[in-house]
Design a protein around this motif. Sequence first.
Motif, PDB file in Angstrom:
ATOM      1  N   ASP A   1       0.862  -1.178   0.000  1.00  0.00           N
ATOM      2  CA  ASP A   1       0.000   0.000   0.000  1.00  0.00           C
ATOM      3  C   ASP A   1       0.900   1.230   0.000  1.00  0.00           C
ATOM      4  OD1 ASP A   1      -2.392  -1.538   0.340  1.00  0.00           O
ATOM      5  OD2 ASP A   1      -1.919  -1.743   2.468  1.00  0.00           O
ATOM      6  N   GLY A   2       0.434   2.296  -0.627  1.00  0.00           N
ATOM      7  CA  GLY A   2       1.244   3.499  -0.636  1.00  0.00           C
ATOM      8  C   GLY A   2       0.667   4.599  -1.495  1.00  0.00           C
ATOM      9  N   LEU A   3       1.473   5.599  -1.735  1.00  0.00           N
ATOM     10  CA  LEU A   3       1.082   6.770  -2.499  1.00  0.00           C
ATOM     11  C   LEU A   3       1.907   6.863  -3.774  1.00  0.00           C
ATOM     12  CD1 LEU A   3       1.129   9.394   0.416  1.00  0.00           C
ATOM     13  CD2 LEU A   3      -0.825   8.018  -0.354  1.00  0.00           C
TER      14      LEU A   3
ATOM     15  N   VAL B   1       3.058   3.447   2.427  1.00  0.00           N
ATOM     16  CA  VAL B   1       2.330   4.009   3.559  1.00  0.00           C
ATOM     17  C   VAL B   1       1.338   2.969   4.054  1.00  0.00           C
ATOM     18  CG1 VAL B   1       0.730   5.818   4.326  1.00  0.00           C
ATOM     19  CG2 VAL B   1       2.539   6.374   2.696  1.00  0.00           C
TER      20      VAL B   1
ATOM     21  N   ARG C   1      -1.984   1.321   5.044  1.00  0.00           N
ATOM     22  CA  ARG C   1      -3.275   1.596   4.405  1.00  0.00           C
ATOM     23  C   ARG C   1      -4.177   2.474   5.254  1.00  0.00           C
ATOM     24  NH1 ARG C   1      -7.061  -2.894   1.316  1.00  0.00           N
ATOM     25  NH2 ARG C   1      -8.473  -1.382   0.351  1.00  0.00           N
TER      26      ARG C   1
ATOM     27  N   LEU D   1      -3.435   6.184   4.469  1.00  0.00           N
ATOM     28  CA  LEU D   1      -3.294   6.619   3.085  1.00  0.00           C
ATOM     29  C   LEU D   1      -3.933   7.982   2.833  1.00  0.00           C
ATOM     30  CD1 LEU D   1      -3.839   3.416   0.890  1.00  0.00           C
ATOM     31  CD2 LEU D   1      -1.739   4.746   1.172  1.00  0.00           C
TER      32      LEU D   1
ATOM     33  N   GLY E   1      -1.764  11.255   2.118  1.00  0.00           N
ATOM     34  CA  GLY E   1      -1.903  11.787   0.764  1.00  0.00           C
ATOM     35  C   GLY E   1      -2.300  13.249   0.758  1.00  0.00           C
TER      36      GLY E   1
ATOM     37  N   LEU F   1      -3.890   7.317  -4.196  1.00  0.00           N
ATOM     38  CA  LEU F   1      -3.861   6.375  -3.092  1.00  0.00           C
ATOM     39  C   LEU F   1      -3.893   4.962  -3.691  1.00  0.00           C
ATOM     40  CD1 LEU F   1      -6.606   8.108  -0.903  1.00  0.00           C
ATOM     41  CD2 LEU F   1      -4.170   8.683  -1.079  1.00  0.00           C
TER      42      LEU F   1
ATOM     43  N   ALA G   1      -8.091   7.985  -6.135  1.00  0.00           N
ATOM     44  CA  ALA G   1      -7.901   6.589  -5.762  1.00  0.00           C
ATOM     45  C   ALA G   1      -8.680   5.717  -6.728  1.00  0.00           C
ATOM     46  CB  ALA G   1      -8.359   6.330  -4.329  1.00  0.00           C
TER      47      ALA G   1
ATOM     48  N   PRO H   1     -11.736   4.948  -1.043  1.00  0.00           N
ATOM     49  CA  PRO H   1     -10.804   5.198   0.057  1.00  0.00           C
ATOM     50  C   PRO H   1     -11.496   5.201   1.411  1.00  0.00           C
ATOM     51  CG  PRO H   1     -11.321   7.246  -1.064  1.00  0.00           C
ATOM     52  CD  PRO H   1     -12.004   6.165  -1.839  1.00  0.00           C
TER      53      PRO H   1
END
Length: 262
Positions: free
Chosen positions: A31-33, A86, A88, A91, A95, A109, A145, A149
């Motif tokens: 998970d991340g940006l 990042v 979850r 996020l 973000g 996201l 996203a 989200p």
Amino acid sequence: MDTLTSSEKTLAGERIFTSSDLPSLSLPDADGLVTCRWFQDPAPGRTAWRTSSQTYRPSLAATEAAAVEDDNFAPRGPGQVAFVAVDRTWLVREGMDRVRTRAVDAVVLHAKASPPGRTALALAFSAHLRTRQHRMGLGADVVTAAVRPDLAGAPDAFRVPHLVTVSDGTGTVADTIIWQVMTGARYDAWLGGAPRPDNVAIETALPGLVRLRHLWRTGRLDRSRADTLAAVLDGGELTAQKIFRYPRVVLPIATRALRGVL
């Protein structure tokens, strides 16, 4: 269901995303940006994404991004894309914090379960969305996203499901959902003075709204409901902004569309 396929032509002016509009992303299993920063380019042109000569990894990678079609908004050219891992649950908050720094123009996201192609679409849609926001005077930074989200931990955040039109190499057209996250202040400005709608009701109605967008595009609504919808759409496509501003008009028609009673 958040997609509906059609071979019919789209409305005049409707933005259609194809594979050529999407960046080629090779994302880690995390998970991340995905962040993007576009720089000014004196030679505007069609939106184009090119794979970097570098291996994509959680660090800066060169790419070429959107050149916008607004004379009052500087076109964007070569830019930088980065991935930051990042948790979850953080996020949305992380973000939005990164966008506020003005160090990036767009943040996507990314959930590790989401296909990279969906995240690539969210990034490509960000370039289109920020142009529209600029024209409305809402600023140009964007958080999107590919999947719904989770707003836990971000009490001033609102999520908006945008109806996005995509097409494959055969010309088949489909509608799908890309989410945007906004602060409360921007959300109210985006509503243009309309009261905040029931977001839960709108999200629940998404399958019907996707179906309604298809019927509106293909001219398959009966005359009375088409006239009712036309009064708020003003000849354009069914957008999230119209839905959120006129839910009492749009949602009942969407419910009937899903039931097949139009």
